[in-house]
Design an enzyme around this catalytic site. Structure first.
Site, mmCIF file in Angstrom:
data_model
loop_
_atom_site.group_PDB
_atom_site.id
_atom_site.type_symbol
_atom_site.label_atom_id
_atom_site.label_comp_id
_atom_site.label_asym_id
_atom_site.label_seq_id
_atom_site.Cartn_x
_atom_site.Cartn_y
_atom_site.Cartn_z
ATOM 1 N N LYS A 1 -28.919 -68.263 52.095
ATOM 2 C CA LYS A 1 -28.865 -68.160 53.556
ATOM 3 C C LYS A 1 -27.736 -67.231 53.982
ATOM 4 O O LYS A 1 -27.761 -66.662 55.060
ATOM 5 C CB LYS A 1 -28.656 -69.545 54.165
ATOM 6 N N ARG A 2 -26.735 -67.088 53.124
ATOM 7 C CA ARG A 2 -25.579 -66.257 53.499
ATOM 8 C C ARG A 2 -25.960 -64.781 53.580
ATOM 9 O O ARG A 2 -25.316 -64.003 54.245
ATOM 10 C CB ARG A 2 -24.446 -66.446 52.482
#
Length: 512
Positions: free
Chosen positions: A276-277
């Site tokens: 997700k980063r």
């Protein structure tokens, strides 16, 4: 609120069991936490719930699970529902749409969880725990020092009623913990088959109601799934080991549990977790970059299971009709996002071919042209519906994203070049003869312009020119039509521009 809770309690009961009766289909839910944008993993979970519900004429519910208030991001809940709408898998019941089993946001259902917790306390299935955060931290450090998995030691489980009353009279902070019992019964998962996990052997009694009155995931989901009449729980495989714990809660309440199906992980093509980063797995990013929702739904199902065969280009309707929950395997789904542009090309082609969808693309392309080339004095004629529609139909199957048509390679479509006769004469002194021949060719064959035929005709036309080589003639025509030295073939440009635009640009260049 009280009326909604009474309605919820009235809907409860063992008769609402998980079967697929002839009178009604299944009720399934997607329960994201509003901690940020909706990502591909969440979309996949929502999609499988949606197509399962539609396959069996059931109901798809969005329930916002915001019990961890420290992680809630303002606007995230609304954004998640926006993205489900964008993807074409809108819920039947949700915070926005409402429904008979609301509220659909867990932070608005706290009284219900408190009542459920009180029920377990009265039955002796739960107890108040007065252990301080400092003591719990010491337990954790000691376990790690001994190279053991940290777990609560169930100290407060053994408090007598008198000791509990004494601590309450002192005003001590407390939480409610659920008594885990040994000897859990096996359950049959719709994907993983028979399973059971002796949770009491590996972890301490879990907190189900926190000191701030908010429930933990375990209590909230069991209570909500029961009162909302959820018949099937389709969720990520990370919750498989918690299911035995949830079944113990159902047993303590005296409720019939739903059927469980755990979906294997969605991973990168190399087997690593989707990060997700990186920011590139959020639906907002794909929407902003111009990807069609159908392409995303297609690729996240194509890389997984649940269908008889892998097939690119499936529509949502085809996904629903072909889906079989028994075909979901336990293998992780490996997602290769490098293939997404090709998936999008297939679905974009279908949109262009569809009369209704094409009208939407025409307006989107007009806006893109104005945005990208607005400061370059775009002639309003190239924004007319007929011209834009022609471009779309001719470039069908050649572009992967709609925005490809406003890239540098296609700028000639939207910005009429300012090319003088003198510029053309630096390439060939026979500019008038070339222009006259090309205008005649285009006028004669206006109705049947194809790239293949034009290439042949242009080569034949060049033989009528005395001094100018074919390559120079192509250079001259490309400059007259686009003002550029590089780009698509001249024949391709002429076909895409169309006879009217080609003739207009050549005449303008010859007369300037």
């Amino acid at each position: 609120m009280a009326r909604a809770l009474r309605a919820l309690r009235g809907a409860a009961g063992p008769e609402r069991g998980p079967g697929l009766g002839p009178e009604r289909g299944p009720r399934v839910r997607f329960g994201p936490s509003p901690t940020g944008f909706l990502h591909l993993g969440g979309l996949r979970t929502a999609l499988y719930n949606y197509i399962f519900a539609r396959k069996h004429q059931g109901t798809f519910i969005l329930r916002v699970e915001d019990t961890d208030q420290n992680r809630v991001v303002p606007g995230a809940a609304e954004g998640i529902e926006d993205m489900l709408d964008w993807a074409g898998i809108s819920p039947d019941e949700s915070p926005r749409r409402g429904g008979s089993f609301g509220p659909y946001q867990q932070s608005h259902r706290l009284d219900l969880y408190r009542r459920a917790s009180d029920m377990l306390l009265e039955r002796g299935a739960a107890y108040r725990c007065f252990c301080t955060p400092q003591r719990l931290e010491l337990l954790k450090k000691e376990a790690l020092r001994s190279q053991q998995t940290p777990r609560y030691d169930n100290r407060c489980r053994h408090l007598t009623p008198a000791e509990v009353a004494e601590k309450l009279s002192q005003g001590l902070d407390w939480v409610v913990r659920f008594r885990l019992e040994k000897g859990v019964e096996p359950f049959q998962d719709l994907v993983y088959g028979w399973n059971k996990h002796e949770v009491a052997d590996v972890e301490g009694d879990p907190v189900i109601l926190k000191g701030d009155g908010f429930p933990t995931y375990h209590l909230a989901n069991v209570v909500d799934d029961h009162y909302m009449g959820i018949s099937h729980v389709l969720r990520g495989t990370e919750w498989l080991t918690s299911t035995s714990k949830h079944l113990l809660l159902y047993k303590a309440f005296g409720w019939d549990p739903p059927q469980f199906g755990h979906l294997p992980l969605l991973l990168n093509k190399d087997g690593g977790k989707l990060s997700k980063r990186q920011g590139d797995i959020f639906l907002e990013c794909f929407a902003r970059d111009g990807y069609l929702p159908e392409a995303l739904l297609d690729i996240i199902t194509n890389c997984g299971s649940g269908f008889a065969e892998k097939q690119m280009g499936r529509t949502l309707e085809e996904l629903i009709s072909q889906f079989e929950i028994g075909r979901i395997t336990t293998h992780s789904a490996l997602l290769d996002l490098e293939k997404l542009p090709e998936f999008n090309r297939i679905h974009l082609t279908r949109h262009i071919e569809n009369e209704g969808l094409r009208q939407k693309l025409i307006r989107e392309l007009q806006l893109l042209v104005e945005h990208v080339y607005g400061d370059q004095q775009v002639d309003q004629e190239v924004l007319e519906k007929e011209y834009v529609e022609r471009v779309l139909l001719l470039r069908k199957g050649h572009i992967r994203l709609l925005k490809n048509l406003v890239s540098c390679d296609y700028s000639y479509l939207w910005v009429r070049p300012s090319v003088s006769r003198e510029q053309l004469q630096t390439i060939s002194a026979e500019v008038d003869e070339i222009g006259k021949l090309v205008l005649g060719l285009v006028t004669r064959q206006a109705a049947v312009l194809t790239v293949e035929e034009l290439n042949k005709d242009l080569r034949s036309l060049q033989k009528q020119i005395k001094e100018t080589k074919y390559s120079s003639m192509m250079q001259l025509l490309r400059l007259a039509l686009s003002g550029q030295q590089h780009g698509p073939s001249v024949a391709e440009m002429m076909v895409t521009l169309g006879p009217k635009e080609v003739c207009g640009r050549i005449r303008k260049a010859l007369s300037s």
